[in-house]
Design a protein around this motif. Sequence first.
Motif, PDB file in Angstrom:
ATOM      1  N   VAL A  94       0.835  -1.192   0.000  1.00  0.00           N
ATOM      2  CA  VAL A  94       0.000   0.000   0.000  1.00  0.00           C
ATOM      3  C   VAL A  94       0.877   1.252   0.000  1.00  0.00           C
ATOM      4  CG1 VAL A  94      -1.844   1.239   1.191  1.00  0.00           C
ATOM      5  CG2 VAL A  94      -1.750  -1.256   1.293  1.00  0.00           C
ATOM      6  N   ARG A  95       0.624   2.135  -0.943  1.00  0.00           N
ATOM      7  CA  ARG A  95       1.292   3.439  -0.993  1.00  0.00           C
ATOM      8  C   ARG A  95       0.208   4.512  -0.871  1.00  0.00           C
ATOM      9  NH1 ARG A  95       3.925   0.330  -4.957  1.00  0.00           N
ATOM     10  NH2 ARG A  95       6.129  -0.010  -4.540  1.00  0.00           N
ATOM     11  N   ASP A 143      -7.248  -0.558   0.945  1.00  0.00           N
ATOM     12  CA  ASP A 143      -6.023   0.193   0.632  1.00  0.00           C
ATOM     13  C   ASP A 143      -5.589   1.061   1.817  1.00  0.00           C
ATOM     14  OD1 ASP A 143      -5.810  -0.517  -2.302  1.00  0.00           O
ATOM     15  OD2 ASP A 143      -7.789   0.423  -2.274  1.00  0.00           O
ATOM     16  N   SER A 144      -5.525   0.477   2.993  1.00  0.00           N
ATOM     17  CA  SER A 144      -5.270   1.255   4.209  1.00  0.00           C
ATOM     18  C   SER A 144      -4.217   0.585   5.081  1.00  0.00           C
ATOM     19  CB  SER A 144      -6.572   1.448   5.005  1.00  0.00           C
ATOM     20  OG  SER A 144      -7.511   2.215   4.262  1.00  0.00           O
ATOM     21  N   ARG A 173      -9.354  -5.447   2.363  1.00  0.00           N
ATOM     22  CA  ARG A 173      -8.674  -5.737   1.097  1.00  0.00           C
ATOM     23  C   ARG A 173      -7.518  -4.763   0.909  1.00  0.00           C
ATOM     24  NH1 ARG A 173     -12.765  -5.345  -2.210  1.00  0.00           N
ATOM     25  NH2 ARG A 173     -13.279  -7.559  -2.041  1.00  0.00           N
ATOM     26  N   ASP A 174      -6.336  -5.316   0.629  1.00  0.00           N
ATOM     27  CA  ASP A 174      -5.116  -4.523   0.500  1.00  0.00           C
ATOM     28  C   ASP A 174      -4.916  -3.691   1.756  1.00  0.00           C
ATOM     29  OD1 ASP A 174      -4.153  -5.204  -2.228  1.00  0.00           O
ATOM     30  OD2 ASP A 174      -6.106  -4.405  -2.800  1.00  0.00           O
ATOM     31  N   GLU A 200      -8.578 -10.194   1.991  1.00  0.00           N
ATOM     32  CA  GLU A 200      -7.878 -10.452   0.741  1.00  0.00           C
ATOM     33  C   GLU A 200      -6.686  -9.506   0.626  1.00  0.00           C
ATOM     34  OE1 GLU A 200      -8.757 -10.949  -4.065  1.00  0.00           O
ATOM     35  OE2 GLU A 200     -10.373 -10.407  -2.682  1.00  0.00           O
ATOM     36  N   ARG A 201      -5.528 -10.082   0.386  1.00  0.00           N
ATOM     37  CA  ARG A 201      -4.268  -9.335   0.357  1.00  0.00           C
ATOM     38  C   ARG A 201      -4.121  -8.509   1.627  1.00  0.00           C
ATOM     39  NH1 ARG A 201      -6.152  -8.879  -4.799  1.00  0.00           N
ATOM     40  NH2 ARG A 201      -6.821  -6.712  -4.454  1.00  0.00           N
TER      41      ARG A 201
END
Length: 241
Positions: free
Chosen positions: A35-36, A96-97, A115-116, A135-136
């Motif tokens: 994650v960016r 995404d965090s 997720r992510d 997930e991921r």
Amino acid sequence: MARRTTGGSGGGSGPGRARAAQTGAGVKAARRPAVRLPPLEPYEGCGLEPDGDYDGLEFREADFAGQDGGGARFMDCALTGCALDEARLRHARVLDSVLTGIRGVGTDLSESTLRDVELVDARLGGTQLHGSVLERVLIRGGKIDYLNLRTARLRDVVFQGCVLVEPDFGGARLERVEFVDCTLKGADLTAATLTDVDLRGAASLEIARGVDRLAGAVISPVQLMDLAPVLAAEMGIRVEG
């Protein structure tokens, strides 16, 4: 939106293929999140709201104890040092965090989606993630007691350098899940389904129930010896001197 890369089994070269090779031909490697986060704005609200929409925010040392954020969505967020005791986050979506140093007892994340996500150095107890989808996800460092993952779906999840005390995977589906330098104490695998689960890197592996569900997992020869008494008991074998 956060940019991310994940290892894969496609063509070409790179870390993804190297990692897949390292795990061995018999088990597929988990795809880790990378994650960016974009530039974040500090969260200036007074608390969580049901079905709240949180995008590109930084939550630092926030106290969400006892609050109701059911159905909330966290996208491209960073939560650092936040308290989540008895927080109600059922059906939440965390995407995404990065969550660092969060702490709490009795946090309800049941039927949520992660997720992510990177979860780093968490100190949690009795966290409810039953029926959730992961997930991921990378869970690195920290300690989680009595994690409830019953009937959850885990795909491309890595537990690294953390301590899991009596995690409950009852009825869960685990696919491409890795345990790296982590400690599992009293894990419950009752009715779980495992596919490409790599337990070889676990520093300590203790299965209290469901040892018969290890089909689909890979363990080391040393772990096999440690599990021999449990396996023998499961098969009805009497071992006497």
